[in-house]
Write an enzyme that holds these catalytic residues in place. Structure first.
Site, PDB file in Angstrom:
ATOM      1  N   ARG A   1       0.834  -1.204   0.000  1.00 26.09           N
ATOM      2  CA  ARG A   1       0.000   0.000   0.000  1.00 26.09           C
ATOM      3  C   ARG A   1       0.867   1.251   0.000  1.00 26.09           C
ATOM      4  O   ARG A   1       2.010   1.225   0.418  1.00 26.09           O
ATOM      5  CB  ARG A   1      -0.884   0.026   1.256  1.00 26.09           C
ATOM      6  CG  ARG A   1      -2.054  -0.896   1.215  1.00 26.09           C
ATOM      7  CD  ARG A   1      -2.815  -0.799   2.520  1.00 26.09           C
ATOM      8  NE  ARG A   1      -3.254   0.562   2.786  1.00 26.09           N
ATOM      9  CZ  ARG A   1      -2.946   1.254   3.894  1.00 26.09           C
ATOM     10  NH1 ARG A   1      -2.189   0.716   4.835  1.00 26.09           N
ATOM     11  NH2 ARG A   1      -3.403   2.472   4.068  1.00 26.09           N
TER      12      ARG A   1
ATOM     13  N   LYS B   1       3.572  -7.939  11.932  1.00 26.03           N
ATOM     14  CA  LYS B   1       2.819  -8.074  10.675  1.00 26.03           C
ATOM     15  C   LYS B   1       3.016  -9.449  10.057  1.00 26.03           C
ATOM     16  O   LYS B   1       4.129  -9.831   9.694  1.00 26.03           O
ATOM     17  CB  LYS B   1       3.260  -6.972   9.695  1.00 26.03           C
ATOM     18  CG  LYS B   1       2.500  -7.022   8.379  1.00 26.03           C
ATOM     19  CD  LYS B   1       2.624  -5.709   7.641  1.00 26.03           C
ATOM     20  CE  LYS B   1       2.020  -5.804   6.255  1.00 26.03           C
ATOM     21  NZ  LYS B   1       1.848  -4.485   5.627  1.00 26.03           N
TER      22      LYS B   1
ATOM     23  N   ARG C   1      -0.466   4.165  13.179  1.00 30.09           N
ATOM     24  CA  ARG C   1       0.524   3.434  13.963  1.00 30.09           C
ATOM     25  C   ARG C   1       0.073   3.365  15.417  1.00 30.09           C
ATOM     26  O   ARG C   1      -0.210   4.407  16.020  1.00 30.09           O
ATOM     27  CB  ARG C   1       1.884   4.144  13.949  1.00 30.09           C
ATOM     28  CG  ARG C   1       2.442   4.374  12.567  1.00 30.09           C
ATOM     29  CD  ARG C   1       3.946   4.229  12.579  1.00 30.09           C
ATOM     30  NE  ARG C   1       4.334   2.895  12.976  1.00 30.09           N
ATOM     31  CZ  ARG C   1       4.244   1.825  12.174  1.00 30.09           C
ATOM     32  NH1 ARG C   1       3.765   1.916  10.975  1.00 30.09           N
ATOM     33  NH2 ARG C   1       4.614   0.645  12.611  1.00 30.09           N
TER      34      ARG C   1
END
Ligand code: BTN
Length: 252
Positions: free
Chosen positions: A51, A114, A247
């Site tokens: 992204r 992640k 974040r």
């Protein structure tokens, strides 16, 4: 109105040893008028994309990198990436115990790191149905531990932490059929059909977050269209743009 996605069997499946990016390739084909349902898996991408113009790094055997292209005509496209993430997280989570979480809008997290990312792009579909578009859904999943760029802002997780025998093929077999069923549900009912499942996996809810537009506050889940709600000093802010990065300020 007859709604219906192509069944698994009607997908043409291609597994390529190497390509620049499976998303780029399916979007290229769409521009050339090729919008048949296709599942494209790459063992290696030389220019994988994430992204917001970021790159997506992976290497052969360590990751599952694939995209599929499909014609969809939902009433609203809002919340599609959240629906896709919810579906994949559900398919890959352990049956018992801790589950994979979602970080708005497109990331799968395992224990604050992640595990996977999703990149969705669309192009006009060659059809008379005005709201139909050709959607390219690209998914990258870390399968095996490997060296990662130390400068990554979020540390990676990998599927073998959850299921030690996982392979790219096993992961794809586990997630793809449920994902097609969930897309059919999305086309029929929109993000509303996923909102409670998303909320159950929302890794940001209740946490302090900083947005790339400079604001900060406490994440308060998503609204009915999948927009992130953040309680800031200015009040409740609705973040709909996928071009805003979020974040968490403290990781658990
Ligand atoms: C992100 O986290 O920013 C999204 C990452 C999406 C990566 C996948 S890998 C398969 C497909 N091809 C790409 O070039 N990107 C997606």
């Amino acid at each position: 109105m007859a709604l219906g996605l192509p069944s698994l069997a009607s997908f043409s499946v291609e597994i390529l040893p190497e390509i620049d990016s499976t998303n780029t390739e399916l979007m290229r084909r769409a521009r050339a008028g090729r919008t048949e349902p296709t599942l494209l898996v790459a063992e290696q991408q030389t220019a994988g994309r994430g992204r917001m113009g970021r790159s997506w790094q992976s290497s052969t055997g360590d990751s599952l990198t694939f995209s599929f292209g499909i014609n969809l005509a939902p009433t609203s496209w809002e919340g599609l990436s959240l629906a896709v993430g919810t579906s994949v997280a559900q398919s890959l989570s352990p049956v018992n115990g801790e589950s994979i979480q979602l970080k708005w809008p497109n990331d799968l997290w395992w224990q604050g790191r992640k595990l996977a990312g999703i990149l969705i792009e669309t192009s006009a579909a060659p059809t008379s149905q005005a709201k139909e578009r050709f959607a390219v859904v690209g998914i990258g999943i870390n399968i095996r531990q490997r060296e990662f760029d130390a400068n990554l802002s979020t540390q990676p997780a990998w599927l073998q932490e959850i299921s030690p025998t996982s392979s790219p093929q096993m992961a794809l077999e586990r997630l793809f059929a449920p994902l097609l069923r969930d897309l059919l549900e999305f086309e029929r009912a929109g993000f509303a059909a996923f909102s409670s499942r998303f909320a159950a996996r929302d890794g940001l809810a209740g946490r302090q977050v900083a947005l790339s537009d400079g604001s900060q506050g406490e994440a308060r889940g998503v609204d009915g269209s999948g927009a992130l709600l953040v309680h800031t000093s200015q009040g409740l802010q609705r973040v709909a743009s996928q071009e805003v990065s979020v974040r968490p300020q403290t990781l658990s």
